[in-house]
Structures are given as structure tokens and as C-alpha cells.
Design a protein around this motif. Structure first.
Motif, mmCIF file in Angstrom:
data_model
loop_
_atom_site.group_PDB
_atom_site.id
_atom_site.type_symbol
_atom_site.label_atom_id
_atom_site.label_comp_id
_atom_site.label_asym_id
_atom_site.label_seq_id
_atom_site.Cartn_x
_atom_site.Cartn_y
_atom_site.Cartn_z
ATOM 1 N N LEU A 150 0.933 -1.246 0.076
ATOM 2 C CA LEU A 150 -0.045 0.059 -0.134
ATOM 3 C C LEU A 150 0.824 1.068 0.039
ATOM 4 O O LEU A 150 1.641 1.534 0.843
ATOM 5 C CB LEU A 150 -1.001 -0.031 1.227
ATOM 6 C CG LEU A 150 -1.635 1.354 1.547
ATOM 7 C CD1 LEU A 150 -2.558 1.429 0.282
ATOM 8 C CD2 LEU A 150 -2.297 1.112 2.890
ATOM 9 N N PRO A 195 -3.601 5.896 -8.495
ATOM 10 C CA PRO A 195 -4.741 5.031 -7.984
ATOM 11 C C PRO A 195 -5.219 3.940 -8.983
ATOM 12 O O PRO A 195 -5.530 2.836 -8.634
ATOM 13 C CB PRO A 195 -5.892 6.079 -7.594
ATOM 14 C CG PRO A 195 -5.058 7.230 -7.273
ATOM 15 C CD PRO A 195 -4.044 7.469 -8.193
ATOM 16 N N THR A 223 -3.941 0.385 -8.834
ATOM 17 C CA THR A 223 -4.681 -0.609 -8.124
ATOM 18 C C THR A 223 -5.079 -1.722 -8.692
ATOM 19 O O THR A 223 -5.800 -1.854 -9.446
ATOM 20 C CB THR A 223 -5.412 0.166 -7.269
ATOM 21 O OG1 THR A 223 -4.666 1.243 -6.478
ATOM 22 C CG2 THR A 223 -5.947 -0.772 -6.088
ATOM 23 N N GLN A 274 -0.434 -7.841 -4.435
ATOM 24 C CA GLN A 274 -1.479 -6.635 -4.309
ATOM 25 C C GLN A 274 -0.744 -5.221 -4.475
ATOM 26 O O GLN A 274 0.364 -5.405 -3.602
ATOM 27 C CB GLN A 274 -2.343 -6.850 -3.336
ATOM 28 C CG GLN A 274 -3.373 -5.674 -3.268
ATOM 29 C CD GLN A 274 -4.364 -5.680 -4.206
ATOM 30 O OE1 GLN A 274 -5.157 -6.545 -4.460
ATOM 31 N NE2 GLN A 274 -4.854 -4.403 -4.862
ATOM 32 N N THR A 293 -1.750 -1.484 -4.016
ATOM 33 C CA THR A 293 -2.670 -0.515 -3.902
ATOM 34 C C THR A 293 -2.144 0.832 -3.470
ATOM 35 O O THR A 293 -1.254 0.961 -2.791
ATOM 36 C CB THR A 293 -3.652 -0.869 -2.487
ATOM 37 O OG1 THR A 293 -4.039 -2.236 -2.414
ATOM 38 C CG2 THR A 293 -4.822 0.110 -2.188
ATOM 39 N N SER A 306 -3.231 4.642 -2.951
ATOM 40 C CA SER A 306 -4.131 5.495 -2.262
ATOM 41 C C SER A 306 -4.021 7.135 -2.809
ATOM 42 O O SER A 306 -2.659 7.444 -3.188
ATOM 43 C CB SER A 306 -3.971 5.773 -0.679
ATOM 44 O OG SER A 306 -2.876 6.166 -0.494
#
Length: 125
Positions: free
Chosen positions: A11, A88, A91, A120, A122, A124
């Protein structure tokens, strides 16, 4: 035959960087072309970047050109995806895939017989 394992996802905030790794086990890794694909929730899997076993220029999706760089280290049986200026829209679960002696367009995931489990990413806003 080759087994693939991705790592390096996480993230991050928009504008940050990540480096994904695709580690391969098995023989003759240098004879495999490797590609990164990704799949976001509710969307189809899409090609991101590919690098040939035979050398030459890597290929990139238009959406990542100038931001992502794919490279390989055959001595370490590893392919990397350096992702800069993340947004973003990046993602997704990112997968690496391999195909021996492949010289195609990289667009179709069906061309690749071997896949990792995915990592993954991600981003933000």
C-alpha cells in the motif's frame, strides 16, 4: 517447466514507487519471456510489461509507458517491475507470467503457460 513467485506489492500513496520481483525456480529461465499482467476488481486482466528471452526492447502498455520499467537478471532467475509515479488506477493484483521461447505480442495472457500467485498493489490518492 518453471514456477513463479511475485513479491514487493503493498500500500503506497500516489506518486510513490514500488519494485515488484518475480522469482523463478526451474531450469533454463533464460529461455523464458516474462510478462507482467494485472487485474483490478471488476475489470479484465490487462497486459502491463513484457521482456523477451531473446533480448530486444521491452514492451509496455500505453498506460504505464514512461513510469514502469521491466528488467531481468538471469543469474538470479528474477524479473523486476520498477513502478514509479504510481497512480490510483494502478491498484490491482499484479501477476508475472512466463512462456518459453516466446516472441509474440504479449497482449494475450493465454500465450503464457506459467503464472505466479500475484501480489497486491494498492495506491491511495
Amino acid at each position: 517447466q518453471v514456477q513463479l513467485a511475485e513479491s514487493g506489492g503493498g500500500l503506497v500513496q500516489a506518486g510513490d514507487s514500488l519494485r515488484l520481483s518475480c522469482a523463478a525456480s526451474g531450469r533454463s529461465f533464460s529461455t523464458y519471456s516474462v510478462a507482467w499482467f494485472r487485474q483490478a476488481p471488476g475489470k479484465e486482466r490487462e497486459f502491463v510489461a513484457g521482456i523477451s528471452w531473446a533480448g530486444g526492447m521491452p514492451k509496455y502498455a500505453d498506460s504505464v509507458k514512461g513510469r514502469f520499467t521491466i528488467s531481468r537478471d538471469n543469474a538470479k532467475n528474477t524479473v523486476y517491475l520498477q513502478m514509479n509515479s504510481l497512480i490510483p488506477e494502478d491498484t490491482a493484483v499484479h501477476y508475472c507470467a512466463a512462456s518459453q521461447f516466446y516472441r509474440g505480442s504479449y497482449v494475450s495472457g493465454a500465450d503464457f503457460a506459467y503464472w505466479g500467485q500475484g501480489t497486491q498493489v494498492t495506491v491511495s490518492s
